[in-house]
Structure formats: structure tokens, C-alpha cells
Design an enzyme around this catalytic site. Structure first.
Site, short mmCIF file in Angstrom:
data_model
loop_
_atom_site.label_atom_id
_atom_site.label_comp_id
_atom_site.label_asym_id
_atom_site.label_seq_id
_atom_site.Cartn_x
_atom_site.Cartn_y
_atom_site.Cartn_z
N ASP A 36 0.85 -1.20 0.00
CA ASP A 36 0.00 0.00 0.00
C ASP A 36 0.89 1.24 0.00
O ASP A 36 2.11 1.16 0.21
CB ASP A 36 -0.89 -0.05 1.25
CG ASP A 36 -2.00 0.99 1.23
OD1 ASP A 36 -2.37 1.47 0.14
OD2 ASP A 36 -2.50 1.33 2.33
N GLU A 69 2.73 4.97 -4.00
CA GLU A 69 2.72 5.86 -5.19
C GLU A 69 4.03 6.62 -5.35
O GLU A 69 4.37 6.89 -6.52
CB GLU A 69 1.54 6.83 -5.07
CG GLU A 69 0.18 6.18 -5.21
CD GLU A 69 -0.19 5.25 -4.05
OE1 GLU A 69 0.24 5.53 -2.91
OE2 GLU A 69 -0.86 4.24 -4.28
N ASP A 100 -8.89 3.32 -3.08
CA ASP A 100 -9.95 3.74 -2.15
C ASP A 100 -11.18 4.27 -2.87
O ASP A 100 -11.42 5.48 -2.92
CB ASP A 100 -9.40 4.78 -1.17
CG ASP A 100 -8.29 4.20 -0.32
OD1 ASP A 100 -8.15 2.96 -0.28
OD2 ASP A 100 -7.55 4.97 0.31
O1 MIG Z 1 -3.99 6.04 4.37
O2 MIG Z 1 -4.01 0.86 5.59
O3 MIG Z 1 -5.95 1.98 0.08
O4 MIG Z 1 -7.07 -0.17 1.48
O5 MIG Z 1 -7.21 0.05 4.27
C1 MIG Z 1 -4.81 4.94 4.15
C2 MIG Z 1 -5.19 1.60 5.64
C3 MIG Z 1 -4.00 3.69 4.09
C4 MIG Z 1 -5.10 2.89 2.11
C5 MIG Z 1 -5.55 1.65 1.39
C6 MIG Z 1 -6.65 0.99 2.16
C7 MIG Z 1 -6.17 0.64 3.54
C8 MIG Z 1 -5.69 1.91 4.24
N1 MIG Z 1 -4.65 2.57 3.45
#
Ligand code: MIG
Length: 782
Positions: A412, A415, A487
Site C-alpha cells: 500500500d 505511489e 480507495d
Molecule cells: O492512508 O491501511 O488503500 O485499502 O485500508 C490509508 C489503511 C492507508 C489505504 C488503502 C486501504 C487501507 C488503508 N490505506
């Protein structure tokens, strides 16, 4: 006084041309052709303002590189191939050069310099715009292309907007953008590859440049031209000349790689939510699935499993003994997936931090100050995943997670994302020995993080397949990871858009993909949840996920009726697994996606681009899915040429028609193409549970038959690469009334010992037939 004025005026004019006048803001044109020479696999040319190299990769894949003064070392994170052929002929005349392959012609016009791609019969596939072809504005390079009157554009990966991207413009710059709308751009992934369609022709272009790029498909150009630009770097693109969308996707994935077989369990139903902790909550969740007999294979651990969000740690109170907990989960048939973010908390004594500092693995500013950004753990440093040593280190850090029994790794925030969402471009990267800055490394950060995760965990899992999921990526991401579309929100628009994101990624080489089912941000109604789940059954990646503090979104959270409906939907997913796994195998072989926009099979049928029908897609070869918002109980569906059966009722429909069909919440409009073969197994609660040894083979009557390659392997290891699989071809010919089963190939013993043949659409109805102890090659007549 006068003298000094004259002197300073003279000085000023001497100085000015260098300091100011040279800062010329008018665009630079590429100029006219000057000369050419042969190079390995192609030619190199000089124009008034640039160097151009045209190389033959295969008869249908040609690469064009354009640089102003000299070429950079040839280096790409996306491309895994080298040129594999040469032009069969290179001819120069007074005003042009003509390069031929058996499948394409490249014509270079000399004055002004323009490149044309033609079919062998000299029809124009794509060409540069006559007024201005390739231009520069400062360092930004653009390639302007003629726009054909009927030209359509598809692909570009994870992009919002319509299936046909004509009239739209997009930026590639990976972005953390929660609750994105259906117009938002950019999102998390950059796939600078699209397919153009016009005059019954198709072509593809992949711009291999990881700087911020721009694709304009005729937005605001008065239909004169389309163009693509890169903020910096070379104009380095691959041209695909195959005359079918499928052929172009095959070539694009030949060039950038295909998905390896994922673990079988990752095709099951996956349950996620931000906020599953402590252990007792996870265990009661797991037990609920089994008690309620709702099939499920995967439970996720979002950021709360960590100690202060420190990657590769567990929260000591919430999860005191992860190894024991995961062993219990495994015993119940669940697999554990944990999230990992790139940001490493600045905290002396935390081993990932200490090691990263000691081994110089984090990115820095010029001058050597470490870059610091704030994310969940607070102040963090960021690994330079464009460095071999960092990738190796990162991969090895998963040891403790693997030791605890984790088999899935969810990448996650890559980017990369930091609070403020504005990491300075000045931050430096190794780029595997081609030093550069964030401007060029940003879009491949997620790709290289996923690669490090995949390569590392693959090693640690000792021959078992890891499941990798990522949010950010670049072309080639399919080699390492599944992708989910970030998201999204619990809205009807997102349900439908999620389908287009999935099929657009499919056009762009990414098969294993899907949105958060039910929507991540916000809370779905019961109706929206059920509808979304019913589409999820026919989505390659099926995961229910939602944000912390939203309403419960598990399949039983919407009342008893909804639970029954949700169960039957998930049951269907598990019934379909032999079909889905076979389709994943086909995709791993050809690069063609599992969820296919109708633009792949019905490219030249304008109906399929209509906004009413653009969400429809094929799931594998047999199913046509017509997604519907949960507010509608009826749906207008376009059935392409051929003949179709409503899957739930068996009702037959002639193709090439628009029909209004009923679309109750428990009955998504799903159709089966006449002549199809669909294998279905019995319902199981998790993928490791053996199904009934009788495999149902559903056969749908039609004028044309089909062939299906039933594929099985152990679902766990890479032994399939050495022939440890079971492949069996099934050919169904309804007009000859025969079904042919090939011999099995490979040395994996099939899970199925008999087939039950189930006939659909025959008059009078045909009784089932059971084939016991399925013999080697056999033809059945009926
Ligand atoms: O700033 O880890 O897209 O699926 O649950 C949010 C918490 C961070 C973004 C991800 C989402 C995840 C969430 N993350």
C-alpha cells in the site's frame, strides 16, 4: 558617464543572448531528415533537431526512440525483451525511407520528418500529424498524431472515464487519491499503453517513459490530432501492429511480461477491513465464516497489526503470538495477508530503520540529507526500491512474517504517498545505476516495491507462490502482483466504474485485478452490497474491504435474507473455480485478461462503446456479464452477435439485439455464449477442501461449438513450470453432437475422477450423462 552607459549597453547585449535570449520558449520541431545508417535490428537517423532510432522487435512490434542530442543508456523497468528480428527490407528513395517486416511497414517521410505505420497492404495504421510531428517545449517532448474520423481509444490502465477514451485527456502520475470520483485523474497506476481503433484496423502504442506523461485522445484539439507527451527523457515508444485487440495485448504482454499463476487460494473470496484487531476479533470473524458456511479463503491484516505502524513488526498486545494464531487460521482453511507500506519509521533501535541507515538504503536529497516524510508511523525514511541492495534487503525483511505463516503481502501507499502528497521531485534515486530523481522514479516506485516484495517472499516461501497485491504500479506490474483499484466509495457510480477500471487494466496487461467489493469509503446499503458482490463473483480479484469506522460489511452484516443471498453468490464463485483457474492459466499464457471488455472480442461493433453497454464484459470465454446499479431491477442489455442463454434461467436470446431483462438483486444479468463449455465443481468452504470428485461439465447448445482447456495444478508451488499440471482439452461440437476429451497432459493427478455432462438448450431436453473414471481420449456422441 556616456561612455560607461555605452559600455554597459554593449555588455548588456553581449550578455543578453546567453542569459535571456537563449531561453527560447517557442517549441522546437524535429526538423527534416538528414541522414541514416544501419544499426543492430534497425536504423538510426539524424534530423535537423534530433536522433531517431527505429528497431524491429518482432514482425509486429517496432520500437521508436527519439532523443535530441544523444541516446541515454538503454534501460527500462517495464520491458523484459530485446529486439528479436530485423527489417526484411530497408529502402531509401528521394523523399522517404521504407522499412518492412512481414506484418508491418514503417514509412519515414523526409521533409518534414514524419513516421507512418502501415499495414502490409499500405493502409495507414497510425501516423504523425502533418503540421507538427514530434516537438519539444523545454524538456517536454510530444508526439502529435493524426486523428482519424472514426478513431477510438481504449486502455491506459487504471483510468476513469468511458471505455472509448476519445475526447479525453489523462495524466500519468501515481497518486494516493481516496474517494476518487468517476472523473478523477490520475489514480494510483501508470500504464502508458493504449490501443487505437479506426477503419477496421487496430494498433497499439506503449510509451516507455516513467516521467509524468500526458495522453490526449483528441480533447480540445478540434478533432485535428491526438498526442502524448513526456515531461522529460526520451520519446521512447513501441508500436504494435497486430490487427486485433487480442493480438496487440499478446504483444504488449510479450514485451512487458505476464502474470505468473497466483496461488489457487487467492482466487477464492477474500475478507478484509481496516480495523480487524485484536486476535480475538480476527478469530471470531474466521469462526463466523465457518459456522455460517460462507466460503472464504483469506483474512487480511491492515495497518493495525503492526506495532506503531512499524513495518515487519506485530503489535505485542493485539497479536501476542502471530504464529500460533495463523496456524489456527490455516487449520481452518484461511490464509493470512498483511499490509506493508514503504515508509520506515525513524526510530533508532527499530531494526528496519537501523539496517536501512547502516546499509544506505533510503532515498536522499542532493547533498546527502535523508528524505523524511510523514505517514502512518510518523516521520519516515523511504527505501530506494530502484536499487538492487534495497530490493534484496526489503525482500529478506519478510522472514519474520513468513515464519509466522503469512503468505500474502499487500503493498500500500507506494505511489509513494506521504502526508501532504507532495514529495519533492529533487529526491534522488539510484535507478539501478542510472542516477535520477523522483521525477523519473515516482511512477515506478510501486512497481519496484512490488518486485522486491514478490522476489523476496517467493524466495522465503521456498517454492510456494506468494500472493502479492499492490495499489501503485507501472507497465509490467503484472509480472509481480495483483492490483486493486484503491480507495473507491460505496456508491452506485463506483460499482460501475470499478468494472471499467478492471476491464481497462485487463486491456493493459493486468489480469488479476478488481475493486474493493462493497466500496471502501462510506457504507453501502444492503442492495448496493449485494449487487456489488454479485459482480465480484465475476471479477478476477474478489475482496470485500472497507475503511475503519464504516458500517460492518461482512456478508452477514445486512440481515438474514441478505446473508442467504450473499452466501449463494459466494457459493457460485467457488463452484466456478475450475473455470476461473483455467482462465487464469490461459491469461498467464497469452496475457489476455480474465475479465474482458467487449472491445476485445467485438472491437468494431460501435454498440459496445455506447455508454449504456460499455460496462458489459466477458468473464473468460463463456460468460457475458451485464453490471447493473442496485437501484435498477431491470436492465437494458446489448447481446453481441451469436446466441446467448441467461445463466440463471436458461432463457435463450438471439444475439445482435438490445433486450430489457429483469435484474433482481439475487440475479445479475449473466449470459452464456451458445456453444460454450463451463466446468463447475461442488461448493467447498475454502480452496484446500477437496471438491466432490464429480466435475460438472455444462454444455450450451449452439450453431458453433468451442474448445476449453481444463487446467489444474497443485495451486501452491511452481512445479507447474516443470510439467506438474493436468491439462485436458474438451471440444464440444453441438452440430455434430460430439464431445471430445483429449488425453490428459502433465503429471499432476486431477482432483476429479468423473464428469457429469449437463446439456442446456437442447430440444427435447437431454438427460445428464456421467463419465466414470474418465478415460483417456474419448469422443462421446449424443
Ligand atoms: O492512508 O491501511 O488503500 O485499502 O485500508 C490509508 C489503511 C492507508 C489505504 C488503502 C486501504 C487501507 C488503508 N490505506
Amino acid at each position: 558617464m556616456v561612455r560607461s552607459f555605452i559600455l554597459s549597453a554593449i555588455l548588456f547585449f553581449i550578455w543578453l543572448p546567453e542569459g535571456i535570449l537563449q531561453h527560447d520558449t517557442s517549441p522546437d520541431l524535429i526538423g527534416d531528415f538528414r541522414s541514416w545508417k544501419r544499426v543492430d535490428h534497425g536504423i538510426q537517423m539524424k534530423t535537423g533537431n534530433a536522433l531517431v532510432r527505429i528497431l524491429c522487435y518482432t514482425p509486429s512490434v517496432v520500437r521508436v526512440r527519439i532523443a535530441r542530442e544523444s541516446f541515454e543508456p538503454d534501460f527500462s523497468y517495464a520491458v523484459i525483451r530485446e529486439p528479436d528480428c530485423s527489417f526484411t527490407s530497408i529502402k531509401e528513395t528521394e523523399d522517404q525511407l521504407l522499412l518492412l517486416t512481414p506484418e508491418m511497414a514503417v514509412q519515414v517521410q523526409k521533409t518534414p520528418f514524419r513516421v507512418y505505420f502501415l499495414t502490409p497492404g499500405r493502409q495507414v495504421l497510425s501516423e504523425e500529424f502533418t503540421d507538427f510531428g514530434v516537438t519539444w517545449l523545454g524538456n517536454e517532448v510530444s508526439c502529435h498524431r493524426r486523428l482519424f474520423a472514426d478513431e477510438k481509444f481504449i486502455g491506459l490502465g487504471e483510468k476513469t472515464g468511458p471505455l472509448d477514451r476519445r475526447g479525453q485527456a489523462y495524466v500519468n502520475w501515481n497518486r494516493d487519491i481516496p474517494a476518487y470520483s468517476d472523473k478523477e485523474d490520475p489514480l494510483y497506476q501508470s500504464i502508458p499503453f493504449f490501443i487505437g481503433i479506426h477503419d477496421s484496423l487496430t494498433y497499439g502504442i506503449f510509451l516507455d517513459n516513467s516521467y509524468k506523461t500526458l495522453f490526449n485522445f483528441g480533447a480540445s484539439t478540434d478533432d485535428l490530432f491526438s498526442f502524448f507527451s513526456a515531461e522529460n527523457g526520451e520519446l521512447d515508444y513501441y508500436f504494435f501492429g497486430k490487427n486485433s485487440v487480442a493480438g496487440i495485448i499478446e504483444d504488449y504482454t510479450w514485451l512487458t511480461g505476464r502474470m505468473p499463476m497466483p496461488p489457487f487460494w487467492s482466487l477464492g473470496y477474500q475478507q478484509c477491513r481496516w480495523g480487524y484487531y485484536p486476535e480475538s476479533e480476527v478469530m471470531s470473524l474466521a469462526r463466523k465464516f465457518r459456522d455460517k458456511q460462507i466460503p472464504c479463503d483469506v483474512i487480511y491484516f491492515d495497518i493495525d497489526y503492526m506495532d506503531s505502524y512499524k513495518i515487519f513488526t506485530w503489535h505485542p498486545d493485539r497479536f501476542p503470538d502471530p504464529r500460533r494464531m495463523i496456524a489456527t487460521l490455516n487449520g481452518m482453511g484461511f490464509h493470512a495477508v498483511v499490509i506493508v507500506d514503504p515508509g520506515i519509521k525513524i526510530e533508532p533501535g527499530y531494526s528496519a530503520y537501523d539496517q536501512g541507515i547502516a546499509s544506505d538504503l533510503f532515498v536522499k536529497y542532493p547533498g546527502g540529507r535523508l528524505y523524511t516524510g510523514n505517514v502512518w508511523p510518523g516521520r519516515c525514511h523511504f527505501p530506494d526500491f530502484t536499487k538492487d541492495a534495497t530490493r534484496l534487503w526489503w525482500g529478506s525483511q519478510f522472514q519474520t512474517l513468513v515464519d509466522a505463516g503469512v503468505e500474502g503481502f499487500w503493498n500500500d501507499m507506494n505511489e509513494p504517498s506521504a502526508w501532504g502528497q507532495s514529495i519533492p521531485n529533487i529526491v534522488e534515486f539510484d535507478f539501478d545505476g542510472h542516477p535520477t530523481t523522483m521525477a523519473e522514479a515516482h511512477n515506478v516506485y510501486g512497481l519496484e516495491m512490488s518486485r522486491a516484495t514478490f522476489e523476496g517472499t517467493r524466495k522465503l516461501l521456498k517454492g510456494e507462490r506468494p500472493f502479492i497485491l499492490t495499489r501503485a504500479g507501472f507497465s509490467g506490474i503484472q509480472r509481480y502482483s495483483a492490483v486493486w483499484s484503491g480507495d473507491n466509495s460505496s456508491t452506485e457510480a463506483d460499482l460501475l466504474q470499478g468494472v471499467r477500471l478492471t476491464t481497462s487494466m485487463g486491456i493493459s496487461g493486468i489480469s488479476f485485478t478488481g475493486p474493493d467489493i462493497g466500496g471502501f469509503i462510506g457504507s453501502p446499503s444492503k442492495e448496493l452490497f449485494l449487487r456489488w458482490l454479485s459482480v465480484g463473483v465475476f471479477t478476477p480479484f474478489l475482496r470485500n474491504h472497507s475503511v475503519v469506522n464504516s458500517r460492518d460489511q461482512e456478508p452477514w452484516s445486512f440481515g438474514e435474507d441478505a446473508e442467504i443471498t450473499a452466501r449463494s453468490m459466494i457459493d457460485l464463485r467457488y463452484r466456478l473455480l475450475p473455470y476461473i483457474y483455467s482462465m487464469f492459466h490461459a491469461s498467464a499464457m497469452s496475457g489476455l485478461p480474465v475479465a474482458r471488455s467487449l472491445a476485445i472480442n467485438y472491437t468494431f461493433n460501435p454498440m459496445i462503446y455506447d455508454w449504456k453497454y460499455q460496462n458489459q464484459y466477458l468473464f473468460g470465454d463463456a460468460f457475458l456479464i451485464a453490471p447493473v446499479s442496485s437501484e435498477q431491477q431491470f436492465q437494458k442489455v446489448y447481446l453481441p452477435a451469436g446466441f446467448w442463454y441467461r445463466y440463471s434461467t436458461g432463457e435463450a436470446f438471439p444475439g445482435n439485439t438490445e433486450v430489457i431483462v429483469e435484474a433482481l438483486l439475487n440475479d445479475l444479468p449473466v449470459f452464456v455464449k451458445a456453444g460454450s463449455i463451463v466446468p463447475l465443481q461442488s461448493v467447498i468452504q475454502f480452496t484446500e477442501q477437496p471438491p466432490d470428485p464429480v466435475l460438472e461439465i455444462h454444455l450450451f447448445n449452439g450453431n458453433h461449438g468451442s474448445e476449453f482447456l481444463l487446467y489444474e495444478d497443485d495451486g501452491v508451488t511452481y512445479r507447474y513450470e516443470e510439467g506438474n499440471y493436468c491439462k485436458r482439452k474438451i471440444r464440444f461440437d453441438p452440430s455434430e453432437r460430439t464431445i471430445w476429451f483429449s488425453q490428459t497432459e502433465g503429471d499432476f493427478p486431477s482432483k476429479f475422477s468423473s464428469f457429469r455432462l449437463i446439456f442446456h438448450g437442447f430440444e427435447p431436453p437431454m438427460p445428464d450423462r456421467v463419465l466414470q473414471n474418465i478415460p483417456e481420449e474419448i469422443v462421446i456422441t449424443f
